[in-house]
Design a protein around this motif. Structure first.
Motif, PDB file in Angstrom:
ATOM      1  N   GLY A  87      -7.856   8.537   9.175  1.00 26.79           N
ATOM      2  CA  GLY A  87      -9.179   8.148   8.724  1.00 26.79           C
ATOM      3  C   GLY A  87      -9.644   9.186   7.721  1.00 26.79           C
ATOM      4  N   ALA A 107      -9.552   4.102   6.175  1.00 28.38           N
ATOM      5  CA  ALA A 107      -8.336   4.597   6.815  1.00 28.38           C
ATOM      6  C   ALA A 107      -7.130   3.998   6.131  1.00 28.38           C
ATOM      7  CB  ALA A 107      -8.334   4.246   8.308  1.00 28.38           C
ATOM      8  N   GLU A 129     -16.211   5.706   3.885  1.00 33.56           N
ATOM      9  CA  GLU A 129     -15.109   6.026   4.798  1.00 33.56           C
ATOM     10  C   GLU A 129     -14.076   4.916   4.797  1.00 33.56           C
ATOM     11  OE1 GLU A 129     -16.192   6.079   8.967  1.00 33.56           O
ATOM     12  OE2 GLU A 129     -17.651   4.459   8.677  1.00 33.56           O
ATOM     13  N   CYS A 164      -9.512  14.514   6.533  1.00 29.86           N
ATOM     14  CA  CYS A 164      -8.771  13.457   7.214  1.00 29.86           C
ATOM     15  C   CYS A 164      -8.745  13.675   8.723  1.00 29.86           C
ATOM     16  CB  CYS A 164      -7.326  13.410   6.702  1.00 29.86           C
ATOM     17  SG  CYS A 164      -7.168  12.963   4.964  1.00 29.86           S
ATOM     18  N   THR A 185      -1.018   7.915   9.635  1.00 27.84           N
ATOM     19  CA  THR A 185      -2.182   7.057   9.479  1.00 27.84           C
ATOM     20  C   THR A 185      -3.419   7.899   9.765  1.00 27.84           C
ATOM     21  OG1 THR A 185      -0.947   5.114  10.201  1.00 27.84           O
ATOM     22  CG2 THR A 185      -3.341   4.944  10.239  1.00 27.84           C
ATOM     23  N   ALA A 227      -4.964   1.196  11.010  1.00 25.90           N
ATOM     24  CA  ALA A 227      -5.975   1.577  10.030  1.00 25.90           C
ATOM     25  C   ALA A 227      -7.266   0.790  10.248  1.00 25.90           C
ATOM     26  CB  ALA A 227      -5.445   1.347   8.612  1.00 25.90           C
ATOM     27  N   GLY A 287      -9.142   2.325  13.050  1.00 20.65           N
ATOM     28  CA  GLY A 287      -9.660   3.657  12.750  1.00 20.65           C
ATOM     29  C   GLY A 287     -10.508   3.753  11.512  1.00 20.65           C
ATOM     30  N   ALA A 288     -10.764   2.622  10.842  1.00 20.40           N
ATOM     31  CA  ALA A 288     -11.487   2.661   9.576  1.00 20.40           C
ATOM     32  C   ALA A 288     -12.897   3.214   9.719  1.00 20.40           C
ATOM     33  CB  ALA A 288     -11.536   1.264   8.962  1.00 20.40           C
ATOM     34  N   CYS A 292     -14.029   5.574  11.738  1.00 18.38           N
ATOM     35  CA  CYS A 292     -13.891   6.707  12.662  1.00 18.38           C
ATOM     36  C   CYS A 292     -14.804   7.869  12.312  1.00 18.38           C
ATOM     37  CB  CYS A 292     -12.436   7.178  12.710  1.00 18.38           C
ATOM     38  SG  CYS A 292     -11.833   7.915  11.181  1.00 18.38           S
ATOM     39  N   LEU A 348      -5.037   9.645  13.144  1.00 18.52           N
ATOM     40  CA  LEU A 348      -5.239   8.656  14.196  1.00 18.52           C
ATOM     41  C   LEU A 348      -4.070   8.721  15.176  1.00 18.52           C
ATOM     42  CD1 LEU A 348      -6.490   5.674  11.999  1.00 18.52           C
ATOM     43  CD2 LEU A 348      -7.859   7.344  13.269  1.00 18.52           C
TER      44      LEU A 348
END
Length: 375
Positions: free
Chosen positions: A120, A99, A97, A138, A118, A147, A150-151, A153, A141
């Protein structure tokens, strides 16, 4: 925008070695329902390590490249090569995963709606500077979410929510979680507090107990304590927890949890039953921090089940509507309930330094690395 981008690759070789390196790959053109994400942050999760390192002995790792373009080689025990025959010679990308910003989009309305957003993304190959993914993979966010924020997420937030949804779907009142001081464990603790679900947190160190207690956890038991058995029984008695999610996998802990659940249930029986209580007990193994055998001493009657729990399989079972509700909640609470904290932030090249590999491959509770591919 460049024509190529760096991507981390891992390969098992026929000389009993594993190789990790960074490769320049051409940027793909998105299909009608796809988007191209400029990846700006991607966490290293425990679930990434099996693909990255396989069964290699990383204590033998050595670097034959440069600091900017490391080439890591490690030995694989001959006896373990049979486990990875299916991937022999394949240069595989990694990273579950991440973002970033959508910089190109296909022709569909769903893809075009994401352009410039933007997002995730989940679906592998995220340890890269660019990743082409389905628009439906996707999560947009919310405004003001970076990012880096939310990386993480997908894997941990959706796993925590999936555990709680499993509890509801199967009719349990409270749950038990092991390795509970991890990023996921802290997230689950916040989620259960928000949803008023009793949670028994099992940790293995005093400082981990103190951490969770400081975050409002009511029931924290230390498996390294001499009073562990008594403390676990007391927590189970207070909560009536009958479902457990075990990140450890190997060893005796899972069996100890089932036996303790049965002991609590037996105390509340009004008459003797030679088959044990009728209280159903469920143990889900969702991790493998201990790769040894799972040891069960069957003192927990006959009303029990043990199974594996995997997020993608749960999401298939939950259905489109429920998954949509879960995703919306993650986006709304990504800075609170589902916030992730990182021990260190590294570039793609730094993620392949020997020091970094040694650190994040320890899978130490509470330690998490974030890769910043654009740095």
């Amino acid at each position: 925008m460049a024509d190529t981008g760096l991507q981390l690759r891992t390969r098992v070789n026929d000389d009993n070695t594993l190789t990790l390196w960074l490769e320049d790959v051409a940027l793909p053109q998105p299909g009608p329902d796809e988007v191209l994400v400029r990846v700006e942050a991607a966490p290293i999760n425990p679930s990434d390590l099996a693909l990255l390192f396989g069964p290699a002995d990383m204590s033998t790792a050595r670097n034959s490249g440069s600091a900017e373009r490391p080439v890591i080689t490690a030995d694989i025990p001959a006896s373990a090569m049979r486990l990875v025959q299916a991937r022999l010679g394949q240069a595989l990308p990694a990273g579950n995963e991440g973002a970033g910003t959508v910089v190109a989009a296909g022709s569909s309305d769903a893809a075009q709606a994401l352009l410039g957003k933007t997002v995730g993304a989940f679906g592998g190959e995220m340890f890269a500077q660019y990743r082409c993914v389905s628009a439906h993979a996707c999560l947009v966010l919310n405004e003001g979410t970076s990012a880096a924020e939310g990386a993480s997420c997908f894997v941990n937030p959706m796993t925590a929510l999936g555990m709680v949804e499993t509890l509801h779907m199967e009719g349990h009142k409270a749950l038990v979680h092991t390795a509970a001081a991890s990023n996921l464990g802290q997230m689950l603790n916040r989620l259960c507090q928000a949803d008023a679900i009793p949670l028994v947190n099992i940790v293995r160190k005093t400082e981990q107990s103190e951490l969770l207690t400081s975050q409002g956890a009511e029931y924290v038991v230390n498996s390294g304590s001499e009073s562990f058995q008594q403390d676990l029984l007391a927590a189970l008695d207070a909560t009536d927890a009958t479902i457990a999610f075990d990140a450890i996998g190997g060893g005796k802990l899972g069996g100890t949890i089932l036996n303790s659940m049965e002991a609590v249930a037996a105390r509340k029986m009004t008459e003797y039953n030679r088959y044990g209580s009728n209280t159903f007990k469920q143990l889900y193994i969702y991790g493998a921090l201990d790769l040894g055998p799972t040891v069960l001493t069957r003192n927990f009657g006959f009303a029990w089940n043990i199974g594996g729990w995997l997020l993608p399989l749960f999401l298939q079972k939950a259905g489109h509507q429920k998954v949509g509700e879960m995703r919306a909640r993650v986006a709304a609470e990504i800075k609170t309930t589902f916030a992730s904290h990182y021990t260190r932030r590294v570039t793609l090249a730094e993620a392949l330094s020997l020091d970094a590999i040694e650190a994040y491959n320890r899978r130490a509770t509470g330690e998490k690395y974030l890769v910043l591919p654009q740095d």
